[in-house]
Design an enzyme around this catalytic site. Sequence first.
Site, PDB file in Angstrom:
ATOM      1  N   GLU A  85       0.850  -1.189   0.000  1.00 36.04           N
ATOM      2  CA  GLU A  85       0.000   0.000   0.000  1.00 36.04           C
ATOM      3  C   GLU A  85       0.882   1.234   0.000  1.00 36.04           C
ATOM      4  O   GLU A  85       1.760   1.371   0.852  1.00 36.04           O
ATOM      5  CB  GLU A  85      -0.845   0.045   1.285  1.00 36.04           C
ATOM      6  CG  GLU A  85      -2.020  -0.884   1.304  1.00 36.04           C
ATOM      7  CD  GLU A  85      -2.775  -0.748   2.629  1.00 36.04           C
ATOM      8  OE1 GLU A  85      -2.715   0.324   3.266  1.00 36.04           O
ATOM      9  OE2 GLU A  85      -3.401  -1.730   3.025  1.00 36.04           O
ATOM     10  N   ASP A 128      -6.062   8.619  10.743  1.00 37.89           N
ATOM     11  CA  ASP A 128      -4.714   8.180  11.089  1.00 37.89           C
ATOM     12  C   ASP A 128      -4.268   8.661  12.461  1.00 37.89           C
ATOM     13  O   ASP A 128      -4.582   9.765  12.884  1.00 37.89           O
ATOM     14  CB  ASP A 128      -3.717   8.670  10.037  1.00 37.89           C
ATOM     15  CG  ASP A 128      -3.823   7.860   8.759  1.00 37.89           C
ATOM     16  OD1 ASP A 128      -3.644   6.620   8.848  1.00 37.89           O
ATOM     17  OD2 ASP A 128      -4.095   8.429   7.687  1.00 37.89           O
TER      18      ASP A 128
END
Lengths: 263, 395
Positions: free
Chosen positions: A46, A57
């Site tokens: 990724e 995040d």
Amino acid sequence: MSRIASVFNKVGRKALIAYITIGYPSIEATMDTVPVLAKSGCDIIELGIPFSDPLADGTTIQKASHHALQNGVTTKICLEVASKLSRMVDTPLVFMGYYNPVLWYGIEPFCRDCAIAGVDGLIIPDLPPEEGSELEIATKGRGLDLIYLLAPTSTDGRIKLVTDRSRGFIYLVSVTGVTGARESLPADLEVFIARVKALARQPLCVGFGISTPQQAKQVACLADGVIVGSRVIKLMEENNSLASVGSFIKGLRQAIDKPTASG
Amino acid sequence: MQPDNRGYFGSYGGRFVPETLVPVLDELVEAYDRIKVDAAFWDEFNRLSQDYSGRPTPLYEAEGLSKHCGGARVFLKREDLAHTGAHKINNALGQGLLARRMGKHRIIAETGAGQHGVATAAVCAKLGLECIIYMGEEDMRRQSLNVFRMKLMGAEVRPVSGGSKTLKDAINEAIRDWVTYPRETHYLLGSVVGPHPYPTIVRDFQSIIGRETREQFLKKLGRLPDCIIACVGGGSNAIGIFYPFLEDKSVKLIGVEAAGRGINSGEHAAPLVAGRVGVLHGAKSYLLQDKNGQIRETHSVSAGLDYPGVGPEHSFLKDSGRVEYIAINDKEALDGFQMLCRTEGITPALESSHAIAHAARIAGSLDKDKAIVVNLSGRGDKDMDIVVGELGVQA
């Protein structure tokens, strides 16, 4: 069958997926690290497209994203990096990024340029299936997999919705929370995976909070793949040598290969 | 208008959030649908609005200001007199009661100027709910009095050091908290922004401002006002006063964004005037972004307007032409602030001063038989340090 889907065709082998943010700590580091990830046992890589407001995040990837933007990384540069990497490694590449930069670039041009760059799929953490129709059509048209996410809060109705729509695999968020290393896996992970398994035909990969071989092994016993991110970025921060990243990935590979070897 | 079932006002709104939060938002939609038709809920809301928040707030004819401008009659909707000093209490009270009905005892909120944080802290203290406020470090510095007020009322104020250390980053951090503790937490979002159903819920609780204004104005003048002006950051006080007038086509509606150091300087907070459509904090709307789709840093002398996005219903109202959106810069806002102090003995919040400045500008060009209503959304006590700094006033 897509290159991502074929990763899961190897009988008995669990997939290992690693995440890094493009351009952190530098674009050169990204170019150097991806081949090491591939060689050390990753099945899918990724590549994070940095965003100014990464609300899914934790601190590690927030910081990486912020620095990458300060380094001048743009969506266009991400596509150039992916294009070079896809010629260097055979491992399928997936872009992970927030929706606004994609929308700004233009959905159709973005999917076209992803396909040209040799990107295999997209993960957009702030795009649930209800908002994803346009991107789904464009990704399908370009042979890209749009991978949706499920979370422990997802109802059975939502699990059905995602199993109807996700391509390549389904990304299971292990825990309610943001990305980042955690000491232990949530107690209800097994129940959550079983709930999804009962309805899904796609492979299931689990991410968020996985940072040790022990955790990876536990997850590999329950699901089809293991996703690590923040820990890889931490290692890149702590050591300038790539050896630590390589040995970390090899350690995970061994850990997740063991359950199948013994069973 | 009501948004469609996916939370869209025309092409704006929606729900661009991590999967973890979608079921939580579904739950909120269901809970809100239930209380919408629950007379007991609205009885309690109305009773507390009156006895706790001090509603209805007055509609005051500012004769000194009108005379100074030399044109239309200017009326002020005195939200600055509401409990905790701004319109924010209306929404905080409504959502606080809703959270209690949902059995959620942990409340989180973001705040920019601190007014929403103070209102949330007050409601949580009153209702016995745990309260955590996220506030950018830069905003904590420039609105330190409000930080102290929140702490006095038992709230925990968590500084946010990411990004520009202002409202946008406080919302990011609140969403990260929410995604971590979704089951026990209600996110008491303070403006008409964010994913569906927030823009609708916040508007509904704030539209009490417009309903009162309508009734009060009709009683005073026997007709509707010619023009209503409100400042727009996320846009909750503006939609609150505009909403009950949307169908009255004779009433001109003007939203005032923050032009900061000037639209051309790039240092402003005016997405409706100078932005492009994008997705931030769960909704599609006008947005300030750079040439790569990254969210731009904003600037305004008023912390409450210092935000790169705006509520999706405002984006819809801009495109439909029903509301006109303009921008007032820092200096003009400070002039408006001083003008209201001197002509009326009222210190407006710097946010509301943007609306005052525009009202003063257009009042002079209108006939004396015209009437303008300005939503005086908050009081300026919190802004004294900034004003002293900007104007160099000797205390």
